[in-house]
Design a protein around this motif. Sequence first.
Motif, PDB file in Angstrom:
ATOM      1  N   LEU A   1       6.271  15.033   6.565  1.00  0.00           N
ATOM      2  CA  LEU A   1       6.485  15.789   5.408  1.00  0.00           C
ATOM      3  C   LEU A   1       5.499  16.560   4.907  1.00  0.00           C
ATOM      4  O   LEU A   1       5.551  17.802   4.569  1.00  0.00           O
ATOM      5  CB  LEU A   1       7.264  14.989   4.255  1.00  0.00           C
ATOM      6  N   ILE A   2       4.336  15.936   4.951  1.00  0.00           N
ATOM      7  CA  ILE A   2       2.959  16.729   4.762  1.00  0.00           C
ATOM      8  C   ILE A   2       2.804  17.838   5.793  1.00  0.00           C
ATOM      9  O   ILE A   2       2.510  18.910   5.338  1.00  0.00           O
ATOM     10  CB  ILE A   2       1.833  15.636   4.946  1.00  0.00           C
ATOM     11  N   TYR A   3       3.128  17.575   6.983  1.00  0.00           N
ATOM     12  CA  TYR A   3       2.984  18.611   7.996  1.00  0.00           C
ATOM     13  C   TYR A   3       4.127  19.870   7.596  1.00  0.00           C
ATOM     14  O   TYR A   3       3.704  20.894   7.524  1.00  0.00           O
ATOM     15  CB  TYR A   3       3.199  18.216   9.440  1.00  0.00           C
ATOM     16  N   LEU A   4       5.207  19.302   7.232  1.00  0.00           N
ATOM     17  CA  LEU A   4       6.198  20.380   6.823  1.00  0.00           C
ATOM     18  C   LEU A   4       5.947  21.147   5.493  1.00  0.00           C
ATOM     19  O   LEU A   4       6.238  22.494   5.536  1.00  0.00           O
ATOM     20  CB  LEU A   4       7.573  19.672   6.563  1.00  0.00           C
TER      21      LEU A   4
ATOM     22  N   GLU B   1       5.439   1.265   8.248  1.00  0.00           N
ATOM     23  CA  GLU B   1       4.939   2.313   9.350  1.00  0.00           C
ATOM     24  C   GLU B   1       5.914   3.453   9.437  1.00  0.00           C
ATOM     25  O   GLU B   1       5.513   4.339   9.538  1.00  0.00           O
ATOM     26  CB  GLU B   1       4.878   1.525  10.630  1.00  0.00           C
ATOM     27  N   ARG B   2       7.192   3.201   9.446  1.00  0.00           N
ATOM     28  CA  ARG B   2       8.356   4.486   9.339  1.00  0.00           C
ATOM     29  C   ARG B   2       7.997   5.225   8.181  1.00  0.00           C
ATOM     30  O   ARG B   2       8.155   6.428   8.338  1.00  0.00           O
ATOM     31  CB  ARG B   2       9.666   3.670   9.231  1.00  0.00           C
ATOM     32  N   TYR B   3       7.897   4.519   6.891  1.00  0.00           N
ATOM     33  CA  TYR B   3       7.739   5.196   5.860  1.00  0.00           C
ATOM     34  C   TYR B   3       6.513   6.308   5.908  1.00  0.00           C
ATOM     35  O   TYR B   3       6.374   7.464   5.693  1.00  0.00           O
ATOM     36  CB  TYR B   3       7.378   4.310   4.583  1.00  0.00           C
TER      37      TYR B   3
ATOM     38  N   THR C   1      16.093  10.991  10.297  1.00  0.00           N
ATOM     39  CA  THR C   1      16.601  10.174   9.042  1.00  0.00           C
ATOM     40  C   THR C   1      18.022  10.033   8.750  1.00  0.00           C
ATOM     41  O   THR C   1      18.429   9.184   7.815  1.00  0.00           O
ATOM     42  CB  THR C   1      15.669  10.495   7.941  1.00  0.00           C
ATOM     43  N   GLY C   2      18.962  10.407   9.631  1.00  0.00           N
ATOM     44  CA  GLY C   2      20.281  10.416   9.583  1.00  0.00           C
ATOM     45  C   GLY C   2      20.650  11.196   8.380  1.00  0.00           C
ATOM     46  O   GLY C   2      21.652  10.734   7.656  1.00  0.00           O
TER      47      GLY C   2
ATOM     48  N   TYR D   1       4.984  19.052  -4.322  1.00  0.00           N
ATOM     49  CA  TYR D   1       4.885  18.156  -5.426  1.00  0.00           C
ATOM     50  C   TYR D   1       5.604  16.844  -4.882  1.00  0.00           C
ATOM     51  O   TYR D   1       5.074  15.691  -4.941  1.00  0.00           O
ATOM     52  CB  TYR D   1       5.403  18.655  -6.769  1.00  0.00           C
ATOM     53  N   ALA D   2       7.014  17.060  -4.348  1.00  0.00           N
ATOM     54  CA  ALA D   2       7.660  15.455  -3.979  1.00  0.00           C
ATOM     55  C   ALA D   2       6.899  14.943  -2.847  1.00  0.00           C
ATOM     56  O   ALA D   2       6.607  13.870  -2.805  1.00  0.00           O
ATOM     57  CB  ALA D   2       9.037  16.178  -3.675  1.00  0.00           C
ATOM     58  N   VAL D   3       6.518  15.673  -1.928  1.00  0.00           N
ATOM     59  CA  VAL D   3       5.472  14.949  -0.938  1.00  0.00           C
ATOM     60  C   VAL D   3       4.387  14.315  -1.194  1.00  0.00           C
ATOM     61  O   VAL D   3       4.151  13.167  -0.938  1.00  0.00           O
ATOM     62  CB  VAL D   3       5.341  15.950   0.222  1.00  0.00           C
TER      63      VAL D   3
END
Length: 150
Positions: free
Chosen positions: A132-135, A123-125, A93-94, A144-146
């Motif tokens: 992020l869900i996996y993380l 698709e990228r989003y 994501t840079g 919460y943010a995810v």
Amino acid sequence: MVKQGFKQSQSDHTLFTKKRGDKITCLIIYLDDMIITGDDNEEIQSLRENLVKEFAMKDLGALKYFLGIKVLRSRHGIFLRQKKYVLDLLAETGLLECKPAETPMITNHGLKIEEGVDLADRERYQRLVGKLIYLSHTRPDITYAVGVVS
């Protein structure tokens, strides 16, 4: 596994459990990898022996790494880490040079579409939200943010 007395989990079909009295044995299978754990050493040994008879397999010893999650043991307990996964995600994501934030998102913050702004690549989003869900399995502080962005 069912023939050996294990029950398949309804919420995670890769998980099989077997209870004997107050002891439990768990087996989770993902493609060609598996984890065997529990507090029934006799059943674990029996399971290993039966699996070796049925399949060509190799015992890699104590779990160190599984599905991108590093397993660390100390006298304080077992810890799960996804450092490499996070670094790869930040690089993708840079954002490798970003600074950590104590609160990743303001509570009760809603997302909205702004007029005149280009929409993100859908698709990228979605792919990034999935990562992020996996993380969040090892980082409950971002759940919460995810949840908001998903």
